[in-house]
Write a protein that holds these residues in place. Structure first.
Motif, short mmCIF file in Angstrom:
data_model
loop_
_atom_site.label_atom_id
_atom_site.label_comp_id
_atom_site.label_asym_id
_atom_site.label_seq_id
_atom_site.Cartn_x
_atom_site.Cartn_y
_atom_site.Cartn_z
N ASP A 1 2.44 -9.77 0.16
CA ASP A 1 2.43 -8.44 0.79
C ASP A 1 1.36 -7.56 0.14
N ILE A 2 1.32 -7.57 -1.17
CA ILE A 2 0.35 -6.75 -1.90
C ILE A 2 -1.06 -7.16 -1.54
N GLU A 3 -1.32 -8.45 -1.47
CA GLU A 3 -2.66 -8.93 -1.09
C GLU A 3 -3.00 -8.52 0.33
N MET A 4 -2.02 -8.57 1.23
CA MET A 4 -2.24 -8.16 2.62
C MET A 4 -2.59 -6.67 2.67
N PHE A 5 -1.89 -5.85 1.90
CA PHE A 5 -2.16 -4.41 1.87
C PHE A 5 -3.56 -4.13 1.32
N LYS A 6 -3.93 -4.85 0.25
CA LYS A 6 -5.25 -4.67 -0.33
C LYS A 6 -6.34 -5.03 0.67
N LYS A 7 -6.12 -6.13 1.39
CA LYS A 7 -7.10 -6.57 2.38
C LYS A 7 -7.22 -5.54 3.51
N ALA A 8 -6.09 -5.02 3.96
CA ALA A 8 -6.11 -4.00 5.03
C ALA A 8 -6.86 -2.77 4.57
N ARG A 9 -6.68 -2.39 3.33
CA ARG A 9 -7.38 -1.23 2.78
C ARG A 9 -8.89 -1.48 2.73
N GLU A 10 -9.29 -2.66 2.30
CA GLU A 10 -10.72 -3.00 2.25
C GLU A 10 -11.33 -3.05 3.65
N GLU B 1 -7.83 5.93 5.66
CA GLU B 1 -6.47 5.99 5.12
C GLU B 1 -6.28 4.80 4.18
N GLY B 2 -6.16 5.07 2.89
CA GLY B 2 -6.00 4.01 1.92
C GLY B 2 -4.57 3.81 1.48
N LYS B 3 -3.71 4.74 1.88
CA LYS B 3 -2.30 4.68 1.50
C LYS B 3 -1.64 3.50 2.20
N VAL B 4 -0.83 2.79 1.45
CA VAL B 4 -0.10 1.66 2.01
C VAL B 4 1.39 1.95 1.87
N ASP B 5 2.08 1.95 2.98
CA ASP B 5 3.52 2.16 2.95
C ASP B 5 4.23 0.83 2.72
N ILE B 6 5.21 0.86 1.85
CA ILE B 6 6.03 -0.33 1.62
C ILE B 6 7.02 -0.43 2.76
N PRO B 7 7.05 -1.59 3.42
CA PRO B 7 7.95 -1.72 4.56
C PRO B 7 9.41 -1.54 4.16
N THR B 8 10.20 -0.98 5.05
CA THR B 8 11.62 -0.83 4.79
C THR B 8 12.39 -1.83 5.63
N GLY B 9 13.46 -2.26 5.09
CA GLY B 9 14.30 -3.22 5.80
C GLY B 9 15.37 -2.52 6.62
N THR B 10 16.37 -3.24 7.00
CA THR B 10 17.47 -2.70 7.80
C THR B 10 18.15 -1.56 7.06
N PHE B 11 18.49 -0.54 7.79
CA PHE B 11 19.19 0.64 7.27
C PHE B 11 18.37 1.42 6.24
N GLY B 12 17.04 1.27 6.27
CA GLY B 12 16.17 2.06 5.41
C GLY B 12 16.02 1.57 3.98
N TYR B 13 16.62 0.44 3.65
CA TYR B 13 16.47 -0.08 2.29
C TYR B 13 15.06 -0.62 2.11
N THR B 14 14.51 -0.42 0.93
CA THR B 14 13.16 -0.87 0.66
C THR B 14 13.11 -2.39 0.66
N HIS B 15 12.11 -2.91 1.35
CA HIS B 15 11.85 -4.34 1.43
C HIS B 15 11.28 -4.80 0.10
N HIS B 16 11.71 -5.95 -0.37
CA HIS B 16 11.16 -6.51 -1.59
C HIS B 16 9.70 -6.90 -1.32
N THR B 17 8.77 -6.30 -2.05
CA THR B 17 7.35 -6.55 -1.84
C THR B 17 6.93 -7.77 -2.65
N THR B 18 6.35 -8.72 -1.95
CA THR B 18 5.90 -9.96 -2.59
C THR B 18 4.42 -9.84 -2.95
N ASP B 19 3.93 -10.80 -3.72
CA ASP B 19 2.50 -10.84 -4.04
C ASP B 19 1.67 -10.98 -2.78
#
Length: 151
Positions: A59-68, A39-57
């Motif tokens: 976060d992106i690096e963490m997602f890339k590492k998890a995918r690898e 599974e290479g898909k990375v979901d962007i975390p959502t914050g309270t009440f379903g609002y999209t969490h602001h993705t930081t650099d």
């Protein structure tokens, strides 16, 4: 006959590999391929009440590492499966794919003309199975080819 064997490195998939070896040794099998889908898909975390969490650099690096890490784990399970087939003198092709496992397995089986998919049964029981489903069950429902689910 062409056989597609699914592996994820679990005990169930090892039993599926062993069963596929027995089938290949006892039948006129033209091709055996072993597939691992990560599974290479990375979901962007959502914050309270379903609002999209602001993705930081970070976060992106963490997602890339998890995918690898997922990809490397998949490669390792494919190598282990290849070794089992080689020990039994069965030529095997390795397939590494990314995406939703059941969909990818079903698509590859159809596109490549496999006659049989061999897959291990996942050990989820009761309500968990009802709510979560499993890859083997989804492959059984989606595939347009014969499916052998190994216990």
């Amino acid at each position: 006959m062409k056989i597609l064997v699914c592996t994820d490195g679990s005990k169930e998939s090892l039993r599926a590999i062993e069963k596929a070896c027995k089938i290949a040794a006892g039948c006129e099998v033209h091709e055996v391929s072993v597939i691992n889908v990560y599974e290479g898909k990375v979901d962007i975390p959502t914050g309270t009440f379903g609002y999209t969490h602001h993705t930081t650099d970070a976060d992106i690096e963490m997602f890339k590492k998890a995918r690898e890490v997922a990809k490397e784990k998949s490669k390792k399970s494919l190598l282990e499966a290849e070794e089992i087939f080689k020990e039994k003198n069965i030529k095997v092709n390795a397939i590494l794919k990314e995406g939703p496992a059941a969909e990818v397995i079903s698509e590859i089986a159809e596109q490549e003309g496999f006659d049989l998919i061999v897959i291990g049964r996942r050990g989820i029981n009761g309500l968990k199975k009802l709510f979560l489903g499993s890859v083997s069950n989804a492959v059984l429902q989606q595939a347009n080819t014969s499916v052998l689910i190994v216990k």
